[in-house]
Design a protein around this motif. Structure first.
Motif, PDB file in Angstrom:
ATOM      1  N   LYS A 273     109.598  32.226  81.744  1.00 43.18           N
ATOM      2  CA  LYS A 273     109.309  31.816  80.364  1.00 43.18           C
ATOM      3  C   LYS A 273     107.804  31.810  80.112  1.00 43.18           C
ATOM      4  CE  LYS A 273     113.409  28.966  79.554  1.00 43.18           C
ATOM      5  NZ  LYS A 273     113.902  27.602  79.328  1.00 43.18           N
ATOM      6  N   ALA A 274     107.032  31.322  81.089  1.00 39.58           N
ATOM      7  CA  ALA A 274     105.573  31.273  80.936  1.00 39.58           C
ATOM      8  C   ALA A 274     105.004  32.691  80.854  1.00 39.58           C
ATOM      9  CB  ALA A 274     104.940  30.513  82.096  1.00 39.58           C
ATOM     10  N   ALA A 275     105.525  33.610  81.663  1.00 37.85           N
ATOM     11  CA  ALA A 275     105.047  34.988  81.627  1.00 37.85           C
ATOM     12  C   ALA A 275     105.392  35.651  80.298  1.00 37.85           C
ATOM     13  CB  ALA A 275     105.643  35.787  82.787  1.00 37.85           C
ATOM     14  N   GLN A 276     106.577  35.387  79.804  1.00 34.20           N
ATOM     15  CA  GLN A 276     106.992  35.977  78.526  1.00 34.20           C
ATOM     16  C   GLN A 276     106.129  35.427  77.395  1.00 34.20           C
ATOM     17  OE1 GLN A 276     111.073  35.227  77.572  1.00 34.20           O
ATOM     18  NE2 GLN A 276     111.161  36.836  76.003  1.00 34.20           N
ATOM     19  N   LYS A 277     105.853  34.127  77.423  1.00 32.51           N
ATOM     20  CA  LYS A 277     105.034  33.504  76.396  1.00 32.51           C
ATOM     21  C   LYS A 277     103.613  34.071  76.426  1.00 32.51           C
ATOM     22  CE  LYS A 277     104.323  28.913  74.508  1.00 32.51           C
ATOM     23  NZ  LYS A 277     104.532  27.484  74.701  1.00 32.51           N
ATOM     24  N   ALA A 278     103.069  34.272  77.635  1.00 32.03           N
ATOM     25  CA  ALA A 278     101.725  34.836  77.751  1.00 32.03           C
ATOM     26  C   ALA A 278     101.694  36.259  77.206  1.00 32.03           C
ATOM     27  CB  ALA A 278     101.280  34.821  79.215  1.00 32.03           C
ATOM     28  N   ALA A 279     102.727  37.047  77.491  1.00 29.93           N
ATOM     29  CA  ALA A 279     102.782  38.417  76.981  1.00 29.93           C
ATOM     30  C   ALA A 279     102.846  38.417  75.451  1.00 29.93           C
ATOM     31  CB  ALA A 279     103.980  39.148  77.567  1.00 29.93           C
ATOM     32  N   GLU A 280     103.604  37.491  74.878  1.00 30.40           N
ATOM     33  CA  GLU A 280     103.693  37.406  73.418  1.00 30.40           C
ATOM     34  C   GLU A 280     102.340  37.025  72.808  1.00 30.40           C
ATOM     35  OE1 GLU A 280     106.799  34.602  72.610  1.00 30.40           O
ATOM     36  OE2 GLU A 280     108.394  35.960  73.269  1.00 30.40           O
ATOM     37  N   GLN A 281     101.608  36.109  73.461  1.00 29.44           N
ATOM     38  CA  GLN A 281     100.298  35.706  72.958  1.00 29.44           C
ATOM     39  C   GLN A 281      99.324  36.878  72.993  1.00 29.44           C
ATOM     40  OE1 GLN A 281      99.132  32.349  75.318  1.00 29.44           O
ATOM     41  NE2 GLN A 281     100.325  30.875  74.117  1.00 29.44           N
ATOM     42  N   VAL A 282      99.360  37.662  74.052  1.00 26.15           N
ATOM     43  CA  VAL A 282      98.470  38.823  74.147  1.00 26.15           C
ATOM     44  C   VAL A 282      98.795  39.820  73.042  1.00 26.15           C
ATOM     45  CG1 VAL A 282      97.908  40.831  75.587  1.00 26.15           C
ATOM     46  CG2 VAL A 282      98.009  38.556  76.616  1.00 26.15           C
ATOM     47  N   GLN A 283     100.077  40.063  72.799  1.00 17.32           N
ATOM     48  CA  GLN A 283     100.465  40.997  71.737  1.00 17.32           C
ATOM     49  C   GLN A 283     100.033  40.462  70.368  1.00 17.32           C
ATOM     50  OE1 GLN A 283     104.684  41.509  72.221  1.00 17.32           O
ATOM     51  NE2 GLN A 283     104.462  42.949  73.936  1.00 17.32           N
ATOM     52  N   GLN A 284     100.167  39.164  70.158  1.00 13.26           N
ATOM     53  CA  GLN A 284      99.783  38.571  68.884  1.00 13.26           C
ATOM     54  C   GLN A 284      98.273  38.696  68.667  1.00 13.26           C
ATOM     55  OE1 GLN A 284     101.813  37.426  66.574  1.00 13.26           O
ATOM     56  NE2 GLN A 284     100.163  36.814  65.200  1.00 13.26           N
ATOM     57  N   GLN A 285      97.485  38.436  69.732  1.00  6.96           N
ATOM     58  CA  GLN A 285      96.032  38.537  69.606  1.00  6.96           C
ATOM     59  C   GLN A 285      95.613  39.981  69.348  1.00  6.96           C
ATOM     60  OE1 GLN A 285      94.538  36.833  73.207  1.00  6.96           O
ATOM     61  NE2 GLN A 285      94.768  34.708  72.515  1.00  6.96           N
ATOM     62  N   ALA A 286      96.282  40.904  69.974  1.00  5.83           N
ATOM     63  CA  ALA A 286      95.949  42.310  69.763  1.00  5.83           C
ATOM     64  C   ALA A 286      96.268  42.731  68.328  1.00  5.83           C
ATOM     65  CB  ALA A 286      96.704  43.191  70.754  1.00  5.83           C
ATOM     66  N   ALA A 287      97.338  42.198  67.776  1.00  7.64           N
ATOM     67  CA  ALA A 287      97.704  42.548  66.402  1.00  7.64           C
ATOM     68  C   ALA A 287      96.764  41.893  65.403  1.00  7.64           C
ATOM     69  CB  ALA A 287      99.155  42.126  66.133  1.00  7.64           C
ATOM     70  N   ASP A 288      96.294  40.661  65.691  1.00 11.27           N
ATOM     71  CA  ASP A 288      95.416  39.934  64.772  1.00 11.27           C
ATOM     72  C   ASP A 288      93.979  40.448  64.815  1.00 11.27           C
ATOM     73  OD1 ASP A 288      97.575  38.430  64.102  1.00 11.27           O
ATOM     74  OD2 ASP A 288      96.992  36.664  65.295  1.00 11.27           O
ATOM     75  N   ALA A 289      93.530  40.984  65.947  1.00  8.83           N
ATOM     76  CA  ALA A 289      92.137  41.424  66.094  1.00  8.83           C
ATOM     77  C   ALA A 289      91.909  42.689  65.284  1.00  8.83           C
ATOM     78  CB  ALA A 289      91.828  41.690  67.559  1.00  8.83           C
ATOM     79  N   PRO A 290      90.726  42.776  64.608  1.00 10.56           N
ATOM     80  CA  PRO A 290      90.445  44.007  63.862  1.00 10.56           C
ATOM     81  C   PRO A 290      90.184  45.148  64.846  1.00 10.56           C
ATOM     82  CG  PRO A 290      88.549  42.550  63.822  1.00 10.56           C
ATOM     83  CD  PRO A 290      89.663  41.799  64.471  1.00 10.56           C
ATOM     84  N   ALA A 291      90.536  46.322  64.435  1.00  8.77           N
ATOM     85  CA  ALA A 291      90.349  47.487  65.295  1.00  8.77           C
ATOM     86  C   ALA A 291      88.861  47.752  65.455  1.00  8.77           C
ATOM     87  CB  ALA A 291      91.044  48.702  64.697  1.00  8.77           C
TER      88      ALA A 291
END
Length: 166
Positions: free
Chosen positions: A18-36
Motif C-alpha cells: 500500500k505504501a509503495a502504491q501510494k508513493a507511485a501515485e504521489q509521483v504521478q500526481q507531482q509529474a502531472a501538476d509540474a509545468p513542462a
C-alpha cells in the motif's frame, strides 16, 4: 514460524504494498501538476528520458548563470630550486650530532656453580632438603643433573657430582 507470525508477516507485506502504491501515485500526481520544462526537442517525442535530459540541461544553465564570473588564471609559480642531497661524512655536523651507542654494562662474574658429591644412603629428596631447604625441589635437582644420573632418578650412586641450582 508460528501461525501468528505468519499472519503478522502478511500484514506487513500488505502495508508495504500500500505504501509503495501510494508513493507511485504521489509521483504521478507531482509529474502531472509540474509545468513542462522548456525544451528544444519537439513535444511529440517527449519521453521520461528526454524530460530528464532537458531538466538537467536547464538546471546546468541556471547554475552557470548564478555562478560568479571566473577570474583570470594565475601565472604558474617559478620552480623552486632544491639543494642536492647531502651525504654526511665522519667530519660533518650531522654525523657528530648522533650520540654513540652506550656500551653495555659489564656483567658481574657468574657465581661458581655449587656442587654436591653423593654419599652412601643419599636420595635426591634428602639432598634437596639438606642443600636447597625443600625436599620438593628434587625434580629441579634431577632435571639439572639428568645427564649424570640417567633416566631413573632413584639410581644415584656414591661419588656422583651433582650440580645444585641457585
Amino acid at each position: 514460524m508460528g501461525l501468528f507470525d505468519f499472519m503478522r508477516s502478511d500484514k506487513k507485506k500488505e502495508q508495504a504494498e500500500k505504501a509503495a502504491q501510494k508513493a507511485a501515485e504521489q509521483v504521478q500526481q507531482q509529474a502531472a501538476d509540474a509545468p513542462a520544462p522548456p525544451s528544444a526537442m519537439p513535444a511529440d517525442t517527449g519521453t521520461k528520458y528526454t524530460d530528464a535530459a532537458a531538466a538537467t540541461k536547464a538546471a546546468a544553465e541556471r547554475m552557470a548563470a548564478a555562478a560568479p564570473p571566473k577570474a583570470a588564471p594565475a601565472p604558474p609559480a617559478p620552480p623552486v630550486a632544491r639543494p642536492a642531497p647531502h651525504t654526511p661524512t665522519p667530519a660533518s655536523a650531522a654525523h657528530k650530532a648522533v650520540p654513540a651507542a652506550p656500551m653495555p654494562a659489564a656483567k658481574p662474574a657468574p657465581k661458581p656453580q655449587r656442587t654436591y658429591t653423593v654419599r652412601s644412603g643419599d636420595s635426591l629428596s634428602a639432598i634437596a632438603r639438606r642443600e636447597l631447604g625443600n625436599e620438593g625441589r628434587w625434580r629441579e635437582l634431577y632435571a639439572m643433573n639428568k645427564g649424570v644420573i640417567g633416566s631413573n632418578p632413584d639410581m644415584i650412586h656414591p661419588g656422583m657430582k651433582l650440580t645444585l641450582p641457585n
